[in-house]
Design a protein around this motif. Structure first.
Motif, short mmCIF file in Angstrom:
data_model
loop_
_atom_site.label_atom_id
_atom_site.label_comp_id
_atom_site.label_asym_id
_atom_site.label_seq_id
_atom_site.Cartn_x
_atom_site.Cartn_y
_atom_site.Cartn_z
N SER A 162 7.80 25.47 43.43
CA SER A 162 7.17 24.63 42.63
C SER A 162 7.72 24.38 41.01
CB SER A 162 5.38 25.26 42.35
OG SER A 162 6.12 26.83 41.33
N GLY A 163 7.25 23.31 40.49
CA GLY A 163 8.20 23.26 39.16
C GLY A 163 6.92 22.90 38.22
N SER A 164 7.95 23.50 37.28
CA SER A 164 6.51 23.45 35.83
C SER A 164 7.58 23.29 34.35
CB SER A 164 6.23 25.01 35.71
OG SER A 164 5.55 25.44 34.78
N ASP A 165 5.96 22.74 33.56
CA ASP A 165 7.01 22.24 32.10
C ASP A 165 7.49 22.89 31.22
OD1 ASP A 165 4.79 20.13 32.26
OD2 ASP A 165 3.38 20.66 31.45
N ASP A 166 7.89 24.14 32.15
CA ASP A 166 8.41 25.66 31.53
C ASP A 166 9.94 25.35 31.41
OD1 ASP A 166 7.80 28.29 33.55
OD2 ASP A 166 8.78 26.52 33.64
N SER A 181 5.12 29.74 33.09
CA SER A 181 4.38 30.22 31.73
C SER A 181 4.23 28.90 31.04
CB SER A 181 5.41 30.55 30.53
OG SER A 181 7.24 29.89 30.90
N GLY A 182 4.36 27.63 32.03
CA GLY A 182 3.91 26.63 31.74
C GLY A 182 2.73 25.56 32.80
N ILE A 193 9.12 34.91 44.86
CA ILE A 193 11.28 35.20 46.09
C ILE A 193 11.66 34.97 44.53
CG2 ILE A 193 12.43 34.39 47.62
CD1 ILE A 193 9.80 33.22 49.21
N GLY A 194 12.87 35.53 44.50
CA GLY A 194 13.26 36.11 43.75
C GLY A 194 13.25 35.78 42.32
N SER A 195 13.94 35.37 41.38
CA SER A 195 14.26 34.43 39.73
C SER A 195 13.81 33.25 39.98
CB SER A 195 15.45 35.28 38.74
OG SER A 195 15.99 36.58 39.29
N PRO A 196 12.99 33.26 38.66
CA PRO A 196 12.95 31.59 38.50
C PRO A 196 13.99 30.47 38.39
CG PRO A 196 11.79 33.01 36.44
CD PRO A 196 12.53 33.36 37.50
N PHE A 197 14.36 29.39 38.64
CA PHE A 197 15.86 28.39 38.37
C PHE A 197 15.40 28.09 37.68
CE2 PHE A 197 14.71 29.59 43.26
CZ PHE A 197 15.41 28.97 44.09
N GLU A 198 16.92 28.16 36.39
CA GLU A 198 17.24 27.75 35.63
C GLU A 198 17.83 26.50 35.94
OE1 GLU A 198 15.33 31.58 32.16
OE2 GLU A 198 16.94 30.96 33.09
N GLY A 199 18.01 25.94 34.73
CA GLY A 199 19.40 24.81 34.42
C GLY A 199 18.22 23.55 33.96
N HIS A 200 17.18 22.93 34.46
CA HIS A 200 16.28 22.00 33.32
C HIS A 200 16.46 22.11 31.94
CE1 HIS A 200 16.34 19.22 36.58
NE2 HIS A 200 16.04 20.00 37.34
N SER A 201 16.57 21.46 31.20
CA SER A 201 16.59 21.30 30.01
C SER A 201 14.98 20.59 29.40
CB SER A 201 17.52 20.07 29.03
OG SER A 201 17.89 18.84 29.10
N GLY A 202 14.17 19.84 30.47
CA GLY A 202 13.15 19.97 30.16
C GLY A 202 12.25 20.43 31.73
N SER A 203 10.54 19.61 31.78
CA SER A 203 9.65 19.97 33.12
C SER A 203 10.05 19.47 33.51
CB SER A 203 8.45 19.29 31.91
OG SER A 203 7.94 19.81 31.11
N VAL A 204 9.31 19.95 34.73
CA VAL A 204 10.27 19.63 36.38
C VAL A 204 8.93 18.90 36.75
CG1 VAL A 204 10.47 20.17 38.53
CG2 VAL A 204 11.91 21.71 36.18
N TYR A 205 8.87 17.76 37.19
CA TYR A 205 8.13 16.62 38.22
C TYR A 205 8.24 16.85 39.24
CZ TYR A 205 5.83 15.72 33.25
OH TYR A 205 5.38 15.60 32.11
#
Length: 1015
Positions: A897-901, A880-881, A914-926
């Motif tokens: 892949s890493g995203s601004d979401d 979504s980002g 494959i599977g669900s998004p990896f969630e845990g960061h509180s900012g964009s993944v660069y």
């Protein structure tokens, strides 16, 4: 103790002019001493008896033989003179009856058969006396005090008492008044030694007599001077006569007024009860003879204020000095100005003259040393006042009590130094303005650290030690005796025993004696050991009584406010060193809230608590000049604490107008409460760091308030910054709860500081980003111009620079980035063109086999390409980002892949998530990377952390924390047991796979680290 006297009166000289009064002078002194002096023997030499040989022999006998461990009084009336071939050889003489003087040019150059002051001083220096009084009624008699080595000769006396009183200064003559039986000095001396009034307790001392003589002869052109050391010398004693006349002992006259002062200092009003410090007062007067700036130093609880305010003031006033007393507080120059203003108005200076003398510009707040030139104004003010005093022949002693407040309450080093130097600036031997300060001896280091002269401390200080022996007994017994009361022998024994166990315990002793008086046996007129034991002894009395007074307050309503009041009256020191700091009563009332209607009842409760604690003698209040200062401080220094905006009336204003409720200052009765009251000790240990933080905020807030009214200053320069601002941010929640009602202005001050700091940081970050983009743009230009083989790399760098610009400048592509992209566009020789994107490409990566490329775009998708530039399949949709980072797995069948979401996603090469998004960061993944084994993924984020994941999206362990800014790049080592990261804080860091930083950051880059790799 044995007592001896030598009286000499010489009027009929062999070779010098006759004098009419000395024989009568000697007779008058003999009559008094014989009847009331209790001397064992009085030697008299008159006229022809007083040859040089006999006078010298008699002096030797009285001083060296009879005077051993005895008290000696010497009185001389006759000729006195100085003689010498030059001013460097001149010395003083007492003229024996056979004295001859040789002169030249109208001046005496030598003397025969004269008793030199040097001889007299030598005899005194060799004598082993218990006490000495010398009274000289002769011309130039002050020469013995002003010009000889008498200071050095008598320094060994220690606490033994001596006093030298001279009828006039070394350059003056002693007068004989026609029609009077005695000379002027002796007439006044005899009157002073007559039956004393009740306040003199039946004794007349040498110092008291000298002061009375000074008062009598003031303005006559003959100025008596004195020099003393140690305890005072009793000349005459009428106690037996007074008792006989009254038909009973003096002690039988009973008064129920308490003679002890609890934790308060003795004052001129209570001086009649002040005992035990005569020697110290004598030493202080001795210092004042030679210096107009005298510090009185001693440990806390040694009685400095009492010695000065009770022992010294009465004696100075008797000598014709006027006295003004101040405490420095947070703004010593403000207090000084107010005290000088009050004094000048008291000596009938007009309002206009007062303003002119003080030298203040009406456009500037008085005493505001932050204002330009204010310190120079203060120096001119003191000079102006000194000139006015000299003009009217007025002598003023300025007493600065509790001088340590200059270092504890006023933290501005410039103001500290300026204040002391302003007091020292105009002090000279003939000054009409002189200064005595009292200061705790543990602040000598602060004095020296402020760059102030150690010579003042070394030469002119009077050091106060503990009361011991007879002086201590006098301080305990005599006040009660004066009121007709005594102490049980066992009580005196216990008091002396307990005092010997404690250091600097005078406040505890005085408080215990005050409580003993409250529990006295009024039938037997005794202070009892039973009452002492019930009180808990010396140190227990203060703790017990303070706790009792506190417990009498209403538990839920008043006790919490009592605690807050006591803590407000303490300045939290570094470590454990706290000091008291008085507060305006208005500031204490404001703790209850600033809204008149909503908080009126609370302020009434606080006012009642203050009144009860003052009544319990745990707190003290003052008014007068303080009321003016309280209103000024409230209206100026605290002006920002209301809820109204600029130009509107504030609730503090209405409080300030109610002088009866809020005027004046409140202070601890004594610093002894800090350690002597267990509950107070406990309170002071609670939230020390937070209270010190509030204190530091308040100090900075006051400086900010002054800057706001100073047109020459930018008040933004005085907002909170740096470490202090960081501490306040960290404690924001706790501070908000503590200050919400009592000091909302401090939280507003923090909010303004926080906003300004955020603006500054944003501006700096933009400047840093701009500089970085410009530097990278220059690198792209250099590659395009000088290294055609790097054209593709330069183009990719230009594309990356565009993305970085959009991120740093909120979607804007700044000119340097545009320039780099345009140059790359027009310089590149097209080989392949990968088309299909409608938005900027943020990330690209080759497959391990090198036959495919994956790209991530600002349009939130990934695309797969072959090396011919053909799109493979459809875009990978799911983020979504913007897609900001991509990487192939080692086997080439997975893409991460890493995203601004703020998420990562795992894909197969067909574009299926494959599977669900990896969630845990509180900012964009660069940044993202696979481990060499392909079973783990590492990511770096704007939230300044790295995270380790398995292929199911489960976080492995805790975030890797250590970078101070966003993480731009990550990579695994070939062995898979190390990870390297690059950050916008210009450093690299090495980690193990458990998230532990290995060693220190790799420092050396001057800009962001955007790429990392292992060899």
């Amino acid at each position: 103790m044995k007592r001896y006297a030598l009286i000499v009166g010489i009027g009929k000289y062999t070779a010098l002019p006759e004098l009419a009064k000395p024989r009568n002078d000697a007779q008058a002194m003999y009559n008094l001493l014989d009847k009331h002096g209790n001397f064992d023997e009085i030697h008299v030499l008159v006229d022809q008896q007083a040859t040089c040989a006999r006078l010298t022999k008699k002096l030797e006998y009285v001083l060296l033989e009879q005077g051993t461990k005895a008290e000696v009084l010497i009185y001389f009336s006759g000729h006195g003179f100085t003689a010498g071939a030059s001013k460097y050889e001149r010395q003083g003489y007492l003229a024996a009856v056979d004295c001859r003087v040789k002169g030249a040019g109208g001046a005496a150059v030598s003397a025969e058969q004269g008793v030199s002051f040097a001889l007299l001083n030598g005899l005194i220096g060799d004598a082993n006396l218990a006490g000495l009084a010398v009274m000289l009624d002769c011309c130039q008699s002050g020469y013995s005090i002003e010009e000889t080595l008498i200071n050095r000769k008598l320094s060994g006396f220690g606490e033994k008492g001596y006093l030298l009183s001279a009828a006039c200064r070394g350059f003056e003559s002693a007068w004989e008044n026609e029609g009077e039986p005695c000379s002027a000095y002796t007439m006044a001396l005899v009157a002073a030694l007559a039956l004393p009034n009740e306040a003199a307790q039946g004794e007349v001392t040498a110092l008291a007599a000298h002061l009375a003589v000074c008062a009598t002869l003031k303005g006559t052109g003959q100025e008596p001077i004195q020099f003393g050391y140690g305890s005072d010398f009793v000349v005459v004693d009428y106690r037996g006569q007074v008792a006989a006349a009254a038909g009973a002992a003096v002690s039988a006259v009973v008064s129920e007024e308490c003679p002890y002062q609890g934790l308060e200092a003795f004052t001129p009003e209570t001086e009649k009860f002040f005992f035990g410090r005569n020697g110290d007062v004598q030493r202080l007067l001795q210092k004042l003879n030679g210096s107009n700036f005298v510090p009185v130093l001693g440990p806390s609880g040694s009685g400095k204020s009492s010695v000065v305010r009770a022992g010294l003031v009465t004696r100075l006033e008797a000598q014709g000095w006027q006295v003004a007393v101040m405490k420095p507080g947070k703004q010593p120059f403000v207090i000084l100005e107010a005290v000088l203003r009050e004094f000048l108005e008291g000596v009938d200076c007009s309002s206009g003259e007062v303003e002119e003398l003080l030298g203040f510009d009406s456009a500037q707040p008085p005493g505001c040393v932050q204002c330009p030139g204010a310190i120079e104004h203060e120096g001119r003010a003191l000079s102006g006042v000194e000139g006015r005093l000299a003009q009217d022949d007025i002598k003023l002693w300025l007493i600065v009590d509790q001088f340590e407040e200059v270092f504890t309450l006023c933290e501005d080093k410039t103001v500290q130094r300026a204040f002391v130097e302003s007091l020292l600036l105009k002090q000279s031997e003939t000054s009409s303005l002189a200064v005595v300060i009292t200061m705790r001896s543990d602040f000598v280091d602060d004095w020296l650290r402020a760059g102030l002269s150690p010579e003042v401390i070394r030469q002119d200080t009077v050091w106060l030690g503990p009361l011991v022996d007879e002086a201590l007994k006098a301080a305990i017994v005599e006040p009660a005796s004066k009121q007709g009361y005594g102490l049980e022998p066992a009580l005196l024994r216990d008091l002396l025993r307990d005092v010997a166990k404690e250091e600097n315990c005078l406040p505890f002793l005085e408080f215990a004696l005050t409580e003993l008086w409250a529990r006295r046996d009024t039938e037997r007129h005794l202070l009892t050991v039973t009452a002492y034991d019930e009180m808990g002894g010396l140190t227990g009395a203060l703790n017990q009584q303070a706790t009792v007074k506190y417990n009498r307050l209403r538990k839920e309503v008043e006790q919490p406010w009592a605690k807050k009041i006591f803590l407000q009256l303490v300045r939290v020191g570094r470590g454990e060193k706290d000091t008291r700091q008085r507060q305006t009563k208005a500031a204490l009332l404001a703790m209850g809230g600033l809204d008149d209607k909503a908080h009126a009842q609370t302020r009434k409760i606080i006012a009642c608590v203050i009144a009860d604690l003052v009544k319990a003698r745990l707190l003290v209040t003052d008014g007068g000049t303080r009321e003016v200062l309280a209103r000024r401080e409230l209206m100026d220094g605290e002006k920002g604490e209301g809820e109204k905006g600029e130009g509107e009336s504030t609730t503090e204003g209405s409080i300030a107008l109610d002088a009866a409720e809020s005027a004046g200052y409140v202070d601890l009765a004594h610093e002894a409460l800090l350690e002597g009251w267990d509950l107070f000790v406990q309170w002071r240990q609670e939230d020390r760091d937070l209270r010190r933080l509030v204190q530091r905020m308040a100090d900075e807030y006051e400086v900010w308030q002054k800057a706001k009214v100073d047109d020459s200053k930018d008040d933004n320069d005085y907002l909170l910054t740096g470490g202090l601002l960081a501490e306040v941010r960290e404690q924001r929640e706790r501070l908000g709860k503590r200050l919400a009602e009592s000091r909302p202005a401090l939280m507003k001050y923090f909010a303004e500081s926080d906003r300004k700091d955020a603006e500054t940081v944003a501006m700096l970050q933009r400047a840093l980003a701009d500089a970085n983009v410009r530097a990278e743009s220059l690198k792209v230009r250099d590659k395009l111009l000088n290294n055609p083989a790097q054209t593709v790399n330069a183009t990719l760098a230009a594309l990356a620079l565009v993305g970085r610009s959009q991120q740093a400048f909120q979607g804007e592509v700044v000119c340097p980035a545009q320039d780099a992209l345009h140059r790359a566009w027009f310089n590149i020789r097209e080989r392949l063109k990968l088309e299909g994107r409608s938005s900027p490409v943020r990330a690209v990566a080759f497959s391990p086999s090198g036959d495919r490329i994956v790209s991530g775009s600002h349009d939130n998708t990934l695309r797969l390409w072959d090396v011919e530039g053909n799109a493979i399949g459809s875009p990978f949709e799911g983020h979504s980002g913007s897609v900001t980072a991509v990487a192939f797995s080692p086997s080439g069948d997975r893409i991460v892949s890493g995203s601004d979401d703020n998420t990562l996603r795992l894909w197969d090469v067909e574009g299926n998530a494959i599977g669900s998004p990896f969630e845990g960061h509180s900012g964009s993944v660069y940044a993202v990377a696979f481990s060499p084994s392909g079973d783990r993924i590492v990511s770096g984020s704007v939230d300044t952390t790295l995270r380790l994941w398995d292929l199911k999206g489960n976080a492995i362990g805790s975030p890797f924390e250590g970078d101070s800014l966003l993480v731009r790049a990550v990579a695994f080592s070939p062995s898979g047991d190390r990870i390297v990261s690059g950050s916008a804080d210009n450093t690299l860091r090495l980690w193990d796979v458990e998230g532990n930083a290995i060693g220190s950051p790799f420092e050396g880059h001057s800009d962001w680290v955007n790429a990392v790799a292992f060899s």
